[in-house]
Design a protein around this motif. Sequence first.
Motif, PDB file in Angstrom:
ATOM      1  N   SER A  71      11.733  -4.586  -2.525  1.00  0.00           N
ATOM      2  CA  SER A  71      11.642  -5.942  -2.481  1.00  0.00           C
ATOM      3  C   SER A  71      10.084  -6.015  -2.545  1.00  0.00           C
ATOM      4  O   SER A  71       9.434  -7.057  -3.002  1.00  0.00           O
ATOM      5  N   VAL A  72       9.092  -5.348  -1.823  1.00  0.00           N
ATOM      6  CA  VAL A  72       7.774  -5.383  -1.829  1.00  0.00           C
ATOM      7  C   VAL A  72       7.200  -5.209  -3.196  1.00  0.00           C
ATOM      8  O   VAL A  72       6.310  -5.710  -3.725  1.00  0.00           O
ATOM      9  N   VAL A  73       7.837  -4.126  -3.734  1.00  0.00           N
ATOM     10  CA  VAL A  73       7.283  -3.675  -5.048  1.00  0.00           C
ATOM     11  C   VAL A  73       7.493  -5.045  -6.143  1.00  0.00           C
ATOM     12  O   VAL A  73       6.828  -5.103  -6.840  1.00  0.00           O
ATOM     13  N   ASP A  74       8.847  -5.269  -5.873  1.00  0.00           N
ATOM     14  CA  ASP A  74       9.132  -6.401  -6.933  1.00  0.00           C
ATOM     15  C   ASP A  74       8.443  -7.710  -6.711  1.00  0.00           C
ATOM     16  O   ASP A  74       8.254  -8.665  -7.635  1.00  0.00           O
ATOM     17  N   ALA A  75       7.727  -8.081  -5.528  1.00  0.00           N
ATOM     18  CA  ALA A  75       7.110  -9.339  -5.159  1.00  0.00           C
ATOM     19  C   ALA A  75       5.816  -9.329  -5.897  1.00  0.00           C
ATOM     20  O   ALA A  75       5.164  -8.250  -5.996  1.00  0.00           O
ATOM     21  N   GLU A  76       5.488 -10.291  -6.347  1.00  0.00           N
ATOM     22  CA  GLU A  76       4.042 -10.707  -6.824  1.00  0.00           C
ATOM     23  C   GLU A  76       3.044 -10.476  -5.897  1.00  0.00           C
ATOM     24  O   GLU A  76       3.236 -10.756  -4.534  1.00  0.00           O
ATOM     25  N   ASN A  77       1.890  -9.686  -6.239  1.00  0.00           N
ATOM     26  CA  ASN A  77       0.628  -9.569  -5.399  1.00  0.00           C
ATOM     27  C   ASN A  77       1.026  -8.644  -4.263  1.00  0.00           C
ATOM     28  O   ASN A  77       0.580  -8.802  -3.330  1.00  0.00           O
ATOM     29  N   SER A  78       2.104  -7.707  -4.259  1.00  0.00           N
ATOM     30  CA  SER A  78       2.175  -6.781  -3.168  1.00  0.00           C
ATOM     31  C   SER A  78       2.630  -5.472  -3.782  1.00  0.00           C
ATOM     32  O   SER A  78       3.111  -5.348  -4.956  1.00  0.00           O
ATOM     33  N   ALA A  79       2.171  -4.517  -3.135  1.00  0.00           N
ATOM     34  CA  ALA A  79       2.696  -3.225  -3.393  1.00  0.00           C
ATOM     35  C   ALA A  79       2.973  -2.195  -2.351  1.00  0.00           C
ATOM     36  O   ALA A  79       2.441  -2.561  -1.138  1.00  0.00           O
ATOM     37  N   ALA A  80       3.848  -1.246  -2.714  1.00  0.00           N
ATOM     38  CA  ALA A  80       4.217  -0.145  -1.651  1.00  0.00           C
ATOM     39  C   ALA A  80       3.003   0.931  -1.092  1.00  0.00           C
ATOM     40  O   ALA A  80       2.582   1.333  -2.041  1.00  0.00           O
ATOM     41  N   TYR A  81       3.032   0.937   0.065  1.00  0.00           N
ATOM     42  CA  TYR A  81       2.283   1.827   0.612  1.00  0.00           C
ATOM     43  C   TYR A  81       2.766   2.963   1.487  1.00  0.00           C
ATOM     44  O   TYR A  81       3.303   2.479   2.512  1.00  0.00           O
ATOM     45  N   ILE A  82       2.927   3.985   0.984  1.00  0.00           N
ATOM     46  CA  ILE A  82       3.550   5.063   1.519  1.00  0.00           C
ATOM     47  C   ILE A  82       2.852   6.496   2.151  1.00  0.00           C
ATOM     48  O   ILE A  82       2.601   7.234   1.278  1.00  0.00           O
ATOM     49  N   GLN A  83       2.895   6.543   3.241  1.00  0.00           N
ATOM     50  CA  GLN A  83       2.268   7.712   3.907  1.00  0.00           C
ATOM     51  C   GLN A  83       3.064   9.040   3.656  1.00  0.00           C
ATOM     52  O   GLN A  83       4.210   9.017   4.096  1.00  0.00           O
TER      53      GLN A  83
END
Length: 185
Positions: A71-83
Motif C-alpha cells: 500500500s505504501v508503494v501503491d500510494a502517490e508520493n510515497s515509496a518503500a524504504y527497506i533496510q
Amino acid sequence: MKNLLKTTVTLTAAMLLAVTPVSTKTSERTLPTASNSLTKVLNIGHTSDGSMGTLSIGSYSAKLYATSSQSVVDAENSAAYIQWGQKVLIADHASQGFRIIRTLGAGATGTITDDAGTTVLTMASSYQGTNTGNGINLSDGSPAENKADGTYILYTCNDSEGVSVTVTYWNGSEAAQTVQAAQPA
C-alpha cells in the motif's frame, strides 16, 4: 512492484541467515555484511512526519517509509524504504514517476532530505533484472543484493506484471543543509 512484499520477506529472511549462524545448509541468498560492503548507509530518518525523509531525483519526489507494505508503494508520493543489513532498497512504481531511474546513468544525482539535513545520492550503475518473486536477479543471473556497486538499491518495474525490473545502485554522502540553502532558486 507486484510481489514486493513476498520478495522483501524472502530477502529479509536471507539477510537474517547471512548474519545468524545456521547449522543446516540452505539455498537462501547471502546478503552483504559490514565487512564486505563498500560504504555504510548513512543515518537518515530524522523526521517529524514519521517518514525516513523525502527522495528527490529530477522531477520525481516521494516520502520514504520504512516498510515493505504494497500500500505504501501503491500510494502517490510515497515509496518503500527497506533496510538490508548495510544496504537500503527503495522501491516505487514507474507510473508514479520513478521511471526516471531507467533513463539515468552513472554520475546522476538525487537527494534524501530529512529534518537533520540532506544526503546526496550519486548513481553508480544501472542493470536490467527480473523479480522472481523470491528475489531480484540481474540479467546475468546474479542476485541484486550481492552487487557491491552501491549502498542504496533503487528499483522499479518495467512491465505491468512486475517481472522485468530496472535496478540501480547509488552511494550517499552527507551535504550540509546550508549548502542546499545557498543554491540559487
